[in-house]
Design a protein around this motif. Sequence first.
Motif, PDB file in Angstrom:
ATOM      1  N   ARG A  19       0.837  -1.207   0.000  1.00  0.00           N
ATOM      2  CA  ARG A  19       0.000   0.000   0.000  1.00  0.00           C
ATOM      3  C   ARG A  19       0.871   1.256   0.000  1.00  0.00           C
ATOM      4  N   ASN A  20       1.913   1.283   0.818  1.00  0.00           N
ATOM      5  CA  ASN A  20       2.786   2.449   0.854  1.00  0.00           C
ATOM      6  C   ASN A  20       3.499   2.661  -0.481  1.00  0.00           C
ATOM      7  N   LEU A  21       3.959   1.582  -1.115  1.00  0.00           N
ATOM      8  CA  LEU A  21       4.600   1.714  -2.417  1.00  0.00           C
ATOM      9  C   LEU A  21       3.643   2.288  -3.454  1.00  0.00           C
ATOM     10  N   VAL A  22       2.403   1.787  -3.448  1.00  0.00           N
ATOM     11  CA  VAL A  22       1.397   2.272  -4.397  1.00  0.00           C
ATOM     12  C   VAL A  22       1.155   3.763  -4.197  1.00  0.00           C
ATOM     13  N   TRP A  23       0.923   4.165  -2.966  1.00  0.00           N
ATOM     14  CA  TRP A  23       0.547   5.551  -2.718  1.00  0.00           C
ATOM     15  C   TRP A  23       1.736   6.504  -2.803  1.00  0.00           C
ATOM     16  N   LEU A  24       2.936   6.057  -2.431  1.00  0.00           N
ATOM     17  CA  LEU A  24       4.101   6.900  -2.661  1.00  0.00           C
ATOM     18  C   LEU A  24       4.277   7.176  -4.148  1.00  0.00           C
ATOM     19  N   SER A  25       4.035   6.163  -4.977  1.00  0.00           N
ATOM     20  CA  SER A  25       4.118   6.351  -6.428  1.00  0.00           C
ATOM     21  C   SER A  25       3.117   7.395  -6.894  1.00  0.00           C
ATOM     22  N   ILE A  26       1.876   7.269  -6.441  1.00  0.00           N
ATOM     23  CA  ILE A  26       0.819   8.178  -6.886  1.00  0.00           C
ATOM     24  C   ILE A  26       1.051   9.591  -6.377  1.00  0.00           C
ATOM     25  N   ILE A  27       1.454   9.713  -5.133  1.00  0.00           N
ATOM     26  CA  ILE A  27       1.717  11.036  -4.556  1.00  0.00           C
ATOM     27  C   ILE A  27       2.798  11.759  -5.349  1.00  0.00           C
ATOM     28  N   HIS A  28       3.749  11.001  -5.893  1.00  0.00           N
ATOM     29  CA  HIS A  28       4.826  11.620  -6.661  1.00  0.00           C
ATOM     30  C   HIS A  28       4.507  11.727  -8.148  1.00  0.00           C
ATOM     31  N   GLY A  29       3.314  11.316  -8.543  1.00  0.00           N
ATOM     32  CA  GLY A  29       2.882  11.588  -9.903  1.00  0.00           C
ATOM     33  C   GLY A  29       2.516  10.404 -10.762  1.00  0.00           C
ATOM     34  N   ALA A  30       2.624   9.169 -10.268  1.00  0.00           N
ATOM     35  CA  ALA A  30       2.247   8.013 -11.074  1.00  0.00           C
ATOM     36  C   ALA A  30       0.749   8.041 -11.369  1.00  0.00           C
ATOM     37  N   GLU A  31       0.404   7.715 -12.599  1.00  0.00           N
ATOM     38  CA  GLU A  31      -0.986   7.721 -13.040  1.00  0.00           C
ATOM     39  C   GLU A  31      -1.517   6.320 -13.300  1.00  0.00           C
ATOM     40  N   GLY A  32      -0.744   5.315 -12.940  1.00  0.00           N
ATOM     41  CA  GLY A  32      -1.169   3.935 -13.090  1.00  0.00           C
ATOM     42  C   GLY A  32      -0.254   3.031 -12.288  1.00  0.00           C
ATOM     43  N   ILE A  33      -0.750   1.837 -11.978  1.00  0.00           N
ATOM     44  CA  ILE A  33      -0.010   0.856 -11.177  1.00  0.00           C
ATOM     45  C   ILE A  33      -0.020  -0.481 -11.908  1.00  0.00           C
ATOM     46  N   ILE A  34       1.128  -1.166 -11.908  1.00  0.00           N
ATOM     47  CA  ILE A  34       1.220  -2.536 -12.419  1.00  0.00           C
ATOM     48  C   ILE A  34       1.840  -3.389 -11.313  1.00  0.00           C
ATOM     49  N   TYR A  35       1.189  -4.491 -10.960  1.00  0.00           N
ATOM     50  CA  TYR A  35       1.736  -5.378  -9.932  1.00  0.00           C
ATOM     51  C   TYR A  35       2.593  -6.466 -10.570  1.00  0.00           C
ATOM     52  N   PHE A  36       3.749  -6.706  -9.966  1.00  0.00           N
ATOM     53  CA  PHE A  36       4.591  -7.834 -10.354  1.00  0.00           C
ATOM     54  C   PHE A  36       4.369  -8.935  -9.332  1.00  0.00           C
ATOM     55  N   VAL A  37       3.847 -10.082  -9.768  1.00  0.00           N
ATOM     56  CA  VAL A  37       3.401 -11.110  -8.816  1.00  0.00           C
ATOM     57  C   VAL A  37       4.092 -12.449  -9.022  1.00  0.00           C
ATOM     58  N   HIS A  38       5.108 -12.524  -9.893  1.00  0.00           N
ATOM     59  CA  HIS A  38       5.859 -13.765 -10.044  1.00  0.00           C
ATOM     60  C   HIS A  38       6.684 -14.048  -8.778  1.00  0.00           C
ATOM     61  N   GLN A  39       6.797 -15.311  -8.452  1.00  0.00           N
ATOM     62  CA  GLN A  39       7.706 -15.764  -7.399  1.00  0.00           C
ATOM     63  C   GLN A  39       8.679 -16.756  -8.015  1.00  0.00           C
ATOM     64  N   PHE A  40       9.981 -16.574  -7.730  1.00  0.00           N
ATOM     65  CA  PHE A  40      11.004 -17.453  -8.288  1.00  0.00           C
ATOM     66  C   PHE A  40      11.669 -18.330  -7.247  1.00  0.00           C
ATOM     67  N   THR A  41      11.594 -17.922  -5.976  1.00  0.00           N
ATOM     68  CA  THR A  41      12.251 -18.655  -4.893  1.00  0.00           C
ATOM     69  C   THR A  41      11.266 -18.790  -3.731  1.00  0.00           C
ATOM     70  N   PRO A  42      11.171 -19.940  -3.073  1.00  0.00           N
ATOM     71  CA  PRO A  42      11.958 -21.166  -3.271  1.00  0.00           C
ATOM     72  C   PRO A  42      11.536 -21.995  -4.472  1.00  0.00           C
ATOM     73  N   GLY A  43      10.387 -21.704  -5.071  1.00  0.00           N
ATOM     74  CA  GLY A  43       9.954 -22.369  -6.288  1.00  0.00           C
ATOM     75  C   GLY A  43       9.192 -21.377  -7.143  1.00  0.00           C
ATOM     76  N   PHE A  44       9.073 -21.673  -8.439  1.00  0.00           N
ATOM     77  CA  PHE A  44       8.421 -20.745  -9.351  1.00  0.00           C
ATOM     78  C   PHE A  44       6.903 -20.833  -9.227  1.00  0.00           C
ATOM     79  N   VAL A  45       6.275 -19.670  -9.014  1.00  0.00           N
ATOM     80  CA  VAL A  45       4.821 -19.558  -9.013  1.00  0.00           C
ATOM     81  C   VAL A  45       4.478 -18.306  -9.800  1.00  0.00           C
ATOM     82  N   GLU A  46       3.877 -18.484 -10.955  1.00  0.00           N
ATOM     83  CA  GLU A  46       3.623 -17.334 -11.819  1.00  0.00           C
ATOM     84  C   GLU A  46       2.640 -16.356 -11.196  1.00  0.00           C
ATOM     85  N   ALA A  47       1.544 -16.865 -10.671  1.00  0.00           N
ATOM     86  CA  ALA A  47       0.501 -16.005 -10.103  1.00  0.00           C
ATOM     87  C   ALA A  47       0.494 -16.133  -8.588  1.00  0.00           C
TER      88      ALA A  47
END
Length: 396
Positions: A245-273
């Motif tokens: 939440r803080n990352l999202v809102w810090l981005s917006i407060i500084h001018g971001a007009e959209g958000i994209i989430y990165f949700v891949h996990q690579f460790t300890p095993g790969f999980v795409e979603a």
Amino acid sequence: MRLCLIVALSLLSFIAFTLQAPASAQDDASLPAGFLDQPDIFPVGVWLQDPENAVRFKAIGINFYAGLWDGPTERQLKQLQAAKMPVFAPQNDLALGKRYNDIIAGWMMPDEPDNAQTRAGGGLGPPVLPDDLIHLYRTMKERDPNRPILLNLGQGVAWDQWHGRGTRTNHPEDYEDYVKAADILSFDIYPITHPDGGIRGRLDYVARGVDRLIGWTDGAKPVWSVIEASRVSSAHILPTGDQVRNLVWLSIIHGAEGIIYFVHQFTPGFVEASLLENDPLRAAVKAINQRLQNLAGVLKSESLPGVVSIEPNAESDNAVSALVKQDDCHLYIFTGSLSKFSTEVQFGIQDGVDTGHVEVLDEARVLPLVESSFRDNFGPYATHLYKISRSKPGCE
């Protein structure tokens, strides 16, 4: 994103397509305006996910896909169309056709061209030259001038010492040209799970990247922020809902007009979603997205510079910044701290709101508003969203 060992899009295949395939710029005047033009929709995407999960992502507030692995293919586009999920896709003949006009929101440039690139014979070479990327952008625009092109850049946007840029490490001036190769710009750096101890935990790097992209474009192009919502490559660190939440809102407060989430996990095993498999984090992201859509009209309105003053507790502490918006009956002050230390701040409001109270959204708190002024405390990298009612005819 190359940090996570994903080569999302191949620059060579893009160039081959743009140079060899016949031009097919779209002239269809009936092309839909798309979700980006809707005043009550804030762009919230997910990076490089299988369309088979589109309905599940839609249920937590995702309203577009960014990129398609080894696509777009017929299967991918059919699944997205069935889910009514817009996508920023690589250009190919299938996507350029009219069959999927209703879901192609825009086009994707090759991912992280500012990073060192894999050589055909092995090893790493220099980043893509900005001039080559600009040429590719122009060719893609000739094929379809109606839809925006999204370019995602790497962590060199926020961190000059990022060694993943190879020979162009410590050359931030390159970005003044890279930003010419897109209509919408995004970047990724993952400070919560970052492997470098100097970056890990520094949530301010996300805001720094947004600031720099806006500066390099003179504020002329939308900037979106890619936010980590997974372990990424860390076996021991998982972002909390509050951190996301803080990352999202810090981005917006500084001018971001959209958000994209990165949700891949690579460790300890790969999980795409992986976000979909983590109940607490999924619920937190859903709540964040609900708040973003609830405030979409406010966030897309004009900002109000000079309406709110910020007086830090100490002269040397100027870490808290604010984005000020309004609707017919309320003043909104979205605030965030770029400091790893706690601080107290006093806010003064210049437009003559009545004495009353300040609602702190999502925190079940109310602060006293005395003579158009109120105080609040900020933990490390904390964000607070304030809503103040106005006494006007027609407002309760």
